[in-house]
Scaffold this motif. Structure first.
Motif, PDB file in Angstrom:
ATOM      1  N   LEU A   1       9.703  12.516 -11.280  1.00  0.00           N
ATOM      2  CA  LEU A   1      10.590  11.440 -10.923  1.00  0.00           C
ATOM      3  C   LEU A   1      10.598  10.653 -12.324  1.00  0.00           C
TER       4      LEU A   1
ATOM      5  N   ARG B   1       8.132   4.058  -9.211  1.00  0.00           N
ATOM      6  CA  ARG B   1       8.397   5.038  -9.475  1.00  0.00           C
ATOM      7  C   ARG B   1       7.568   5.630 -10.885  1.00  0.00           C
TER       8      ARG B   1
ATOM      9  N   ALA C   1       6.199  14.937  -7.779  1.00  0.00           N
ATOM     10  CA  ALA C   1       6.478  13.280  -8.153  1.00  0.00           C
ATOM     11  C   ALA C   1       6.384  13.026  -9.413  1.00  0.00           C
TER      12      ALA C   1
ATOM     13  N   GLU D   1       8.810  10.014   0.267  1.00  0.00           N
ATOM     14  CA  GLU D   1       8.903  11.153  -0.070  1.00  0.00           C
ATOM     15  C   GLU D   1       8.827  11.713  -1.263  1.00  0.00           C
ATOM     16  N   ALA D   2       9.845  11.096  -2.022  1.00  0.00           N
ATOM     17  CA  ALA D   2       9.811  11.602  -3.212  1.00  0.00           C
ATOM     18  C   ALA D   2       8.887  11.049  -4.411  1.00  0.00           C
TER      19      ALA D   2
END
Length: 157
Positions: A142, A65, A139, A132-133
């Motif tokens: 995030l 992330r 993105a 997908e995130a």
């Protein structure tokens, strides 16, 4: 008895800002409030296998992330977390094995290669939802973890 100092007796407690980075080949990963056995005499910490695996998974998610270029240690950590050899990772990313070897030795990845590896790891760790995130045009929204990585509220089992 403590295996480090041979004088203290390990006690069941929770970790407090314990650096577990070396366990995973990373520089600085801080673990808070995870179940552990700790020597009150020397501070030696022993983690159970389930805790180590839960930390590995949560740390991999933090790295996936995150944004920016992956470090050599992060590349190796993600590859190992996915259970891949260098050859298999190279095949999945459509590069030669020597490229992965160089990345893990310290050659800097570009943003595109970092993005590709993060997306591949996202699929391996959590499937389509995370992939997908991570790969969505927005993105950057995030949650981003900065180094040192910090892990708390760990759930095992």
């Amino acid at each position: 008895r403590c295996s480090a100092c041979r004088e203290g007796t390990l006690r069941s407690t929770k970790t407090k800002d314990h650096n577990i980075g070396p366990l995973f080949g990373l520089e600085d990963v801080r673990l808070d409030a995870a179940p552990a056995m700790v020597c009150p005499k020397c501070g030696h910490v022993v983690l159970e296998g389930a805790v180590i695996e839960a930390v590995r998974h949560k740390l991999a998610l933090l790295i996936v992330r995150n944004s920016g270029v992956l470090s050599a240690r992060e590349v190796r950590f993600l590859r190992e977390s996915m259970g891949m050899t260098q050859a298999r990772l190279a095949e999945r990313l459509d590069v030669i094995r020597g490229t992965v070897t160089r990345w893990e030795a310290g050659d800097e990845l570009g943003p595109v290669q970092s993005f590709a590896l993060r997306t591949l790891a996202a699929w391996a760790l959590e499937g389509a939802a995370l992939a997908e995130a991570v790969s969505a045009p927005d993105a950057r929204r995030l949650p981003v973890s900065t180094r040192p990585y910090r892990i708390s509220e760990l759930r095992t089992g």
